[in-house]
Motif scaffolding. Structure first.
Motif, mmCIF file in Angstrom:
data_model
loop_
_atom_site.group_PDB
_atom_site.id
_atom_site.type_symbol
_atom_site.label_atom_id
_atom_site.label_comp_id
_atom_site.label_asym_id
_atom_site.label_seq_id
_atom_site.Cartn_x
_atom_site.Cartn_y
_atom_site.Cartn_z
ATOM 1 N N LEU A 1 53.092 -62.949 23.491
ATOM 2 C CA LEU A 1 52.717 -61.708 22.827
ATOM 3 C C LEU A 1 51.963 -60.800 23.784
ATOM 4 C CD1 LEU A 1 51.591 -63.097 19.348
ATOM 5 C CD2 LEU A 1 53.856 -62.297 20.044
ATOM 6 N N ALA A 2 51.908 -59.534 23.394
ATOM 7 C CA ALA A 2 51.277 -58.555 24.282
ATOM 8 C C ALA A 2 49.758 -58.546 24.162
ATOM 9 C CB ALA A 2 51.815 -57.155 23.965
ATOM 10 N N ASP A 3 49.214 -59.302 23.230
ATOM 11 C CA ASP A 3 47.770 -59.308 23.018
ATOM 12 C C ASP A 3 47.048 -59.837 24.261
ATOM 13 O OD1 ASP A 3 48.381 -58.478 20.503
ATOM 14 O OD2 ASP A 3 48.135 -60.441 19.571
ATOM 15 N N ALA A 4 45.982 -59.160 24.622
ATOM 16 C CA ALA A 4 45.168 -59.620 25.752
ATOM 17 C C ALA A 4 44.358 -60.841 25.332
ATOM 18 C CB ALA A 4 44.237 -58.505 26.207
ATOM 19 N N VAL A 5 44.245 -61.814 26.225
ATOM 20 C CA VAL A 5 43.488 -63.032 25.954
ATOM 21 C C VAL A 5 42.142 -62.940 26.663
ATOM 22 C CG1 VAL A 5 43.463 -65.537 26.120
ATOM 23 C CG2 VAL A 5 45.625 -64.343 25.783
ATOM 24 N N THR A 6 41.064 -63.069 25.909
ATOM 25 C CA THR A 6 39.731 -62.944 26.465
ATOM 26 C C THR A 6 39.281 -64.261 27.088
ATOM 27 O OG1 THR A 6 38.644 -63.610 24.409
ATOM 28 C CG2 THR A 6 39.181 -61.271 24.661
ATOM 29 N N ARG A 7 38.186 -64.184 27.830
ATOM 30 C CA ARG A 7 37.623 -65.400 28.411
ATOM 31 C C ARG A 7 37.214 -66.390 27.335
ATOM 32 N NH1 ARG A 7 33.555 -63.216 33.239
ATOM 33 N NH2 ARG A 7 35.181 -62.287 34.562
ATOM 34 N N GLN A 8 36.670 -65.867 26.230
ATOM 35 C CA GLN A 8 36.252 -66.748 25.137
ATOM 36 C C GLN A 8 37.447 -67.493 24.561
ATOM 37 O OE1 GLN A 8 33.370 -65.354 22.172
ATOM 38 N NE2 GLN A 8 34.683 -66.166 20.544
ATOM 39 N N GLU A 9 38.589 -66.801 24.438
ATOM 40 C CA GLU A 9 39.783 -67.452 23.894
ATOM 41 C C GLU A 9 40.298 -68.528 24.836
ATOM 42 O OE1 GLU A 9 41.623 -63.854 21.135
ATOM 43 O OE2 GLU A 9 41.921 -63.833 23.306
ATOM 44 N N TYR A 10 40.244 -68.269 26.147
ATOM 45 C CA TYR A 10 40.633 -69.310 27.099
ATOM 46 C C TYR A 10 39.679 -70.505 27.007
ATOM 47 C CZ TYR A 10 44.181 -66.567 29.572
ATOM 48 O OH TYR A 10 45.316 -65.877 29.906
ATOM 49 N N LEU A 11 38.386 -70.206 26.846
ATOM 50 C CA LEU A 11 37.395 -71.272 26.673
ATOM 51 C C LEU A 11 37.685 -72.061 25.397
ATOM 52 C CD1 LEU A 11 34.753 -72.724 27.419
ATOM 53 C CD2 LEU A 11 33.511 -70.915 26.189
ATOM 54 N N ALA A 12 38.034 -71.352 24.325
ATOM 55 C CA ALA A 12 38.347 -72.018 23.060
ATOM 56 C C ALA A 12 39.531 -72.967 23.213
ATOM 57 C CB ALA A 12 38.649 -70.972 21.987
ATOM 58 N N ILE A 13 40.564 -72.526 23.926
ATOM 59 C CA ILE A 13 41.740 -73.367 24.153
ATOM 60 C C ILE A 13 41.349 -74.630 24.907
ATOM 61 C CG2 ILE A 13 43.935 -73.523 25.397
ATOM 62 C CD1 ILE A 13 44.299 -70.509 24.784
ATOM 63 N N ALA A 14 40.496 -74.471 25.921
ATOM 64 C CA ALA A 14 40.065 -75.618 26.719
ATOM 65 C C ALA A 14 39.235 -76.597 25.881
ATOM 66 C CB ALA A 14 39.260 -75.139 27.926
ATOM 67 N N VAL A 15 38.332 -76.056 25.059
ATOM 68 C CA VAL A 15 37.488 -76.910 24.209
ATOM 69 C C VAL A 15 38.343 -77.645 23.181
ATOM 70 C CG1 VAL A 15 35.650 -76.903 22.470
ATOM 71 C CG2 VAL A 15 35.416 -75.512 24.541
ATOM 72 N N LEU A 16 39.281 -76.929 22.566
ATOM 73 C CA LEU A 16 40.169 -77.555 21.595
ATOM 74 C C LEU A 16 40.999 -78.666 22.233
ATOM 75 C CD1 LEU A 16 41.509 -74.607 19.413
ATOM 76 C CD2 LEU A 16 40.467 -76.708 18.579
ATOM 77 N N ALA A 17 41.538 -78.389 23.402
ATOM 78 C CA ALA A 17 42.346 -79.394 24.094
ATOM 79 C C ALA A 17 41.521 -80.642 24.392
ATOM 80 C CB ALA A 17 42.915 -78.809 25.389
ATOM 81 N N ALA A 18 40.272 -80.440 24.815
ATOM 82 C CA ALA A 18 39.394 -81.578 25.120
ATOM 83 C C ALA A 18 39.115 -82.394 23.857
ATOM 84 C CB ALA A 18 38.086 -81.072 25.732
ATOM 85 N N GLY A 19 38.814 -81.698 22.748
ATOM 86 C CA GLY A 19 38.523 -82.399 21.502
ATOM 87 C C GLY A 19 39.723 -83.163 20.966
ATOM 88 N N ILE A 20 40.893 -82.550 21.031
ATOM 89 C CA ILE A 20 42.100 -83.199 20.522
ATOM 90 C C ILE A 20 42.480 -84.396 21.396
ATOM 91 C CG2 ILE A 20 44.592 -82.878 20.165
ATOM 92 C CD1 ILE A 20 43.805 -79.939 19.366
ATOM 93 N N LEU A 21 42.359 -84.245 22.707
ATOM 94 C CA LEU A 21 42.649 -85.372 23.599
ATOM 95 C C LEU A 21 41.682 -86.528 23.355
ATOM 96 C CD1 LEU A 21 43.461 -83.547 26.964
ATOM 97 C CD2 LEU A 21 45.054 -84.831 25.517
ATOM 98 N N LEU A 22 40.408 -86.200 23.115
ATOM 99 C CA LEU A 22 39.425 -87.239 22.824
ATOM 100 C C LEU A 22 39.743 -87.932 21.501
ATOM 101 C CD1 LEU A 22 36.802 -88.669 23.618
ATOM 102 C CD2 LEU A 22 35.525 -86.827 22.493
ATOM 103 N N MET A 23 40.152 -87.144 20.488
ATOM 104 C CA MET A 23 40.515 -87.730 19.206
ATOM 105 C C MET A 23 41.778 -88.590 19.341
ATOM 106 S SD MET A 23 39.585 -88.022 16.026
ATOM 107 C CE MET A 23 38.534 -86.635 15.518
#
Length: 278
Positions: free
Chosen positions: A108-130
């Motif tokens: 999509l054309a939506d710009a991705v902010t630093r916070q959103e990239y951080l959110a993706i990284a945090v989510l990935a870490a939590g899901i991998l841990l689970m």
């Protein structure tokens, strides 16, 4: 956000976790989901009668959402057949916003902010841990593809509903029609796959399924109502406390094993989901 709205959104989060718990509690997860789906149809039709008509251009979106909800329920049901509520729910609920964020960043054309990239990284870490806990605790590994499949379906219908509700011109009626399509498709699909025996014959199963269906609609209705009284992002983030409610229900009500790693993973997933919403 007032205290009343805050408590209402927490209640909606609890209702969402509760209807999942009721499906998990039944001896037949598929049967419980079929009952929930059957009850969805009259609930949706009742709301349709009280709301303005949708634009005809939204009909294909309703149908697409109905089929995607079928996939969501199918994967979720089979995940609950193989794993704990406190394991499946955080993965299925937490991976969905991560998938939406990744899709938006890539296509999509939506710009991705630093916070959103951080959110993706945090989510990935939590899901991998689970997910790691499935292997270390000796649980059924087959729950993982079903939980992730449920998350993919959730991410898909989130995108479909976002477009469909806008095109419909009447979001409340659109959601009601999705309830009708969802309930019809899942019920007919399971009858085709499993036959009439998939429908439970005992009153307890119907009572639990009906309550789960009402809780499902109530969770959505309260959340939508809260979004008219408070910032949407804040409401959406607070609603994700349903993950913690599901983990607590699994632990306290179902006696599911609660390790430190599972608790930490659930908290990390909640933090990541909130980052995607705020």
């Amino acid at each position: 956000m007032t205290l009343g709205v805050f408590l209402a959104v927490l209640g909606a989060a609890f209702l969402h976790a509760l209807w999942n718990a009721l499906i998990k509690l039944g001896t037949s997860k598929v049967g419980g989901m079929v009952i929930l789906s059957i009850i969805e149809v009259p609930i949706g039709l009742a709301v349709v009668m009280l709301t303005p008509a949708i634009d005809r251009a939204a009909v294909p979106w309703v149908i697409a959402a109905g089929f995607t909800h079928f996939a969501y329920k199918f994967f979720l049901t089979y995940a609950y057949d193989r794993g704990d509520l406190s394991r499946v729910y955080p993965i299925a609920r937490g991976a969905a916003p991560m998938i939406v964020a990744l899709f938006g960043a890539a296509f999509l054309a939506d710009a991705v902010t630093r916070q959103e990239y951080l959110a993706i990284a945090v989510l990935a870490a939590g899901i991998l841990l689970m997910a790691r806990g499935v292997f270390t605790a000796g649980e059924d590994r087959r729950l993982l593809p079903f939980a992730v499949g449920s998350a993919c379906a959730t991410a898909t219908y989130t995108l479909i509903d976002g477009m469909g509700a806008r095109i419909s011109g009447a979001p409340a009626a659109y959601v009601a029609w999705v309830f009708v399509a969802d309930g019809t498709f899942f019920t007919l699909g399971m009858l085709a796959l499993r036959g009439w025996d998939v429908i439970p014959r005992n009153w307890r199963a119907w009572r639990m399924g009906a309550f789960a269906s009402a809780a499902s609609y109530g969770a959505y209705a309260v959340s939508i109502g809260a979004m008219t009284l408070a910032p949407i992002a804040v409401v959406a983030a607070l609603r994700e406390t349903s993950i913690l409610f599901a983990v607590l229900i699994g632990w306290l009500a179902f006696g599911e094993r609660m390790s430190r790693d599972k608790a930490v993973a659930a908290l990390v997933i909640v933090a990541g989901v909130m980052l995607t919403r705020l």
